[in-house]
Write a protein that holds these residues in place. Structure first.
Motif, PDB file in Angstrom:
ATOM      1  N   ASP A 114       0.829  -1.243  -0.193  1.00  0.00           N
ATOM      2  CA  ASP A 114       0.043  -0.082  -0.051  1.00  0.00           C
ATOM      3  C   ASP A 114       0.907   1.345  -0.003  1.00  0.00           C
ATOM      4  O   ASP A 114       0.300   2.401   0.159  1.00  0.00           O
ATOM      5  CB  ASP A 114      -0.794  -0.033   1.210  1.00  0.00           C
ATOM      6  N   TRP A 115       2.053   1.284  -0.296  1.00  0.00           N
ATOM      7  CA  TRP A 115       3.168   2.303  -0.392  1.00  0.00           C
ATOM      8  C   TRP A 115       2.695   3.312  -1.052  1.00  0.00           C
ATOM      9  O   TRP A 115       2.907   4.691  -0.971  1.00  0.00           O
ATOM     10  CB  TRP A 115       4.455   1.811  -0.736  1.00  0.00           C
ATOM     11  N   HIS A 116       2.073   2.794  -2.418  1.00  0.00           N
ATOM     12  CA  HIS A 116       1.401   4.124  -3.267  1.00  0.00           C
ATOM     13  C   HIS A 116       0.255   5.067  -2.640  1.00  0.00           C
ATOM     14  O   HIS A 116       0.122   6.152  -3.158  1.00  0.00           O
ATOM     15  CB  HIS A 116       0.770   3.481  -4.446  1.00  0.00           C
ATOM     16  N   GLU A 117      -0.444   4.420  -1.659  1.00  0.00           N
ATOM     17  CA  GLU A 117      -1.198   5.398  -0.998  1.00  0.00           C
ATOM     18  C   GLU A 117      -0.640   6.209  -0.027  1.00  0.00           C
ATOM     19  O   GLU A 117      -1.150   7.194   0.533  1.00  0.00           O
ATOM     20  CB  GLU A 117      -2.298   4.629  -0.228  1.00  0.00           C
ATOM     21  N   SER A 118       0.616   6.197   0.331  1.00  0.00           N
ATOM     22  CA  SER A 118       1.316   6.856   1.470  1.00  0.00           C
ATOM     23  C   SER A 118       1.740   8.292   0.903  1.00  0.00           C
ATOM     24  O   SER A 118       1.541   8.620  -0.277  1.00  0.00           O
ATOM     25  CB  SER A 118       2.548   6.203   1.848  1.00  0.00           C
ATOM     26  N   LYS A 168       2.837   9.096  -2.943  1.00  0.00           N
ATOM     27  CA  LYS A 168       1.818   9.901  -3.782  1.00  0.00           C
ATOM     28  C   LYS A 168       2.987  10.921  -4.432  1.00  0.00           C
ATOM     29  O   LYS A 168       2.559  11.433  -5.639  1.00  0.00           O
ATOM     30  CB  LYS A 168       1.027  10.586  -3.008  1.00  0.00           C
ATOM     31  N   ARG A 208      -5.471   9.354 -10.652  1.00  0.00           N
ATOM     32  CA  ARG A 208      -5.161   8.645  -9.485  1.00  0.00           C
ATOM     33  C   ARG A 208      -6.215   7.687  -8.919  1.00  0.00           C
ATOM     34  O   ARG A 208      -5.821   6.629  -8.400  1.00  0.00           O
ATOM     35  CB  ARG A 208      -5.338   9.806  -8.123  1.00  0.00           C
ATOM     36  N   ALA A 222      -5.314   3.546  -8.340  1.00  0.00           N
ATOM     37  CA  ALA A 222      -5.797   2.679  -6.941  1.00  0.00           C
ATOM     38  C   ALA A 222      -6.671   1.481  -7.594  1.00  0.00           C
ATOM     39  O   ALA A 222      -6.393   0.334  -6.962  1.00  0.00           O
ATOM     40  CB  ALA A 222      -6.961   3.738  -6.419  1.00  0.00           C
ATOM     41  N   ALA A 241      -3.479  -1.001  -9.043  1.00  0.00           N
ATOM     42  CA  ALA A 241      -2.034  -1.129  -8.214  1.00  0.00           C
ATOM     43  C   ALA A 241      -1.937  -2.508  -8.133  1.00  0.00           C
ATOM     44  O   ALA A 241      -0.837  -2.760  -7.870  1.00  0.00           O
ATOM     45  CB  ALA A 241      -2.374  -0.146  -7.016  1.00  0.00           C
TER      46      ALA A 241
END
Length: 258
Positions: free
Chosen positions: A14-18, A22, A221, A225, A228
């Motif tokens: 879930d790093w892409h949501e940090s 971002k 974006r 999600a 991902a």
């Protein structure tokens, strides 16, 4: 093929949501729209950021109509064709995806070059399949949850397309998962397939992507999600495979120490 890594053991899922993630995703977006990259282009990061790029060729295989072109369009942030038209030749699409490695806490920019070829072209022209197979790092095998025959065709696809590339990553993706109420492929068959083939099996939806306030432009974006899990899954399998090939991880043929 190397033993499969446990999901989330190689890439931080879930790093892409940090907040940090971002910041990196900003280089593949422009005003919340996905940027489109040509074969010779790459994202531009801010000067202080140094990041390695891992490049991979991926061939997308499956029966006509299962959604190969639609999947690649979703992964690239492009409009998904409303009406099915079979791909007449080989179509290549470049997708960049930043991801953080679990072991080193390092960020790597993954460059995926997807190769998509229509089933009729593969049958008509003998040179098409070898061109798609040459130096391929991964094979994505698609079936549709609304097409039982496409699921039953998977073993033949695996043997025919990837049979001579035992070192390449192989993944299976079920398309049109949002139509699961009308599925021709029940869960028990998916479980039996996973047990028999020991391959990653992911699911994607066929619904149109979400839009920005203008009602026309795809929300970049939101689209990221939605897909991902596919890009992270590819990155995880390919990076793990490279580590095994480089001798940094034991191969499946090596016995663990007693």
């Amino acid at each position: 093929m190397a033993r499969l890594p446990a999901p989330g053991s190689v890439i931080v899922p879930d790093w892409h949501e940090s907040a940090e993630g971002k910041e990196y995703l900003a280089c593949i977006l422009r005003k919340n729209r996905r940027r489109v990259f040509g074969l010779l282009e790459r994202p531009v990061l801010s000067p202080p950021v140094a990041i390695d790029t891992a490049r991979y060729k991926i061939f997308v295989s499956g029966k006509s109509g299962v959604g190969k072109t639609a999947l690649v369009a979703k992964l690239a942030g492009l409009e998904v064709p409303v009406v099915h038209h079979e791909t007449t030749g080989i179509q290549t699409t470049v997708v960049f995806w930043p991801a953080k490695l679990q072991a080193s806490d390092r960020v790597v920019m993954f460059r995926f070059e997807f190769w998509d070829c229509g089933e009729s072209a593969l049958k008509k022209f003998d040179h098409m399949l070898p061109a798609c197979q040459e130096k391929t790092d991964a094979f994505l095998f698609l079936f549709s949850f609304t097409d039982r025959a496409s699921f039953e065709d998977l073993p033949g696809q695996l043997a025919r397309v990837a049979g001579e590339a035992p070192g390449a990553v192989r993944m299976v993706i079920g398309s049109k998962f949002d139509q699961y109420m009308h599925t021709d492929v029940p869960e028990r068959d998916l479980t039996a397939f996973r047990q028999a083939w020991e391959l990653p099996l992911l699911r994607v939806k066929s619904v149109p992507g979400r839009r920005l306030a203008d009602g026309r432009t795809l929300d970049g974006r939101a689209g990221l999600a939605d897909i991902a899990h596919v890009l992270n899954g590819l990155a995880e399998q390919l990076w793990h495979q490279d580590q095994v090939a480089a001798g940094l991880l034991p191969s499946p043929s090596e016995d663990p120490p007693s």
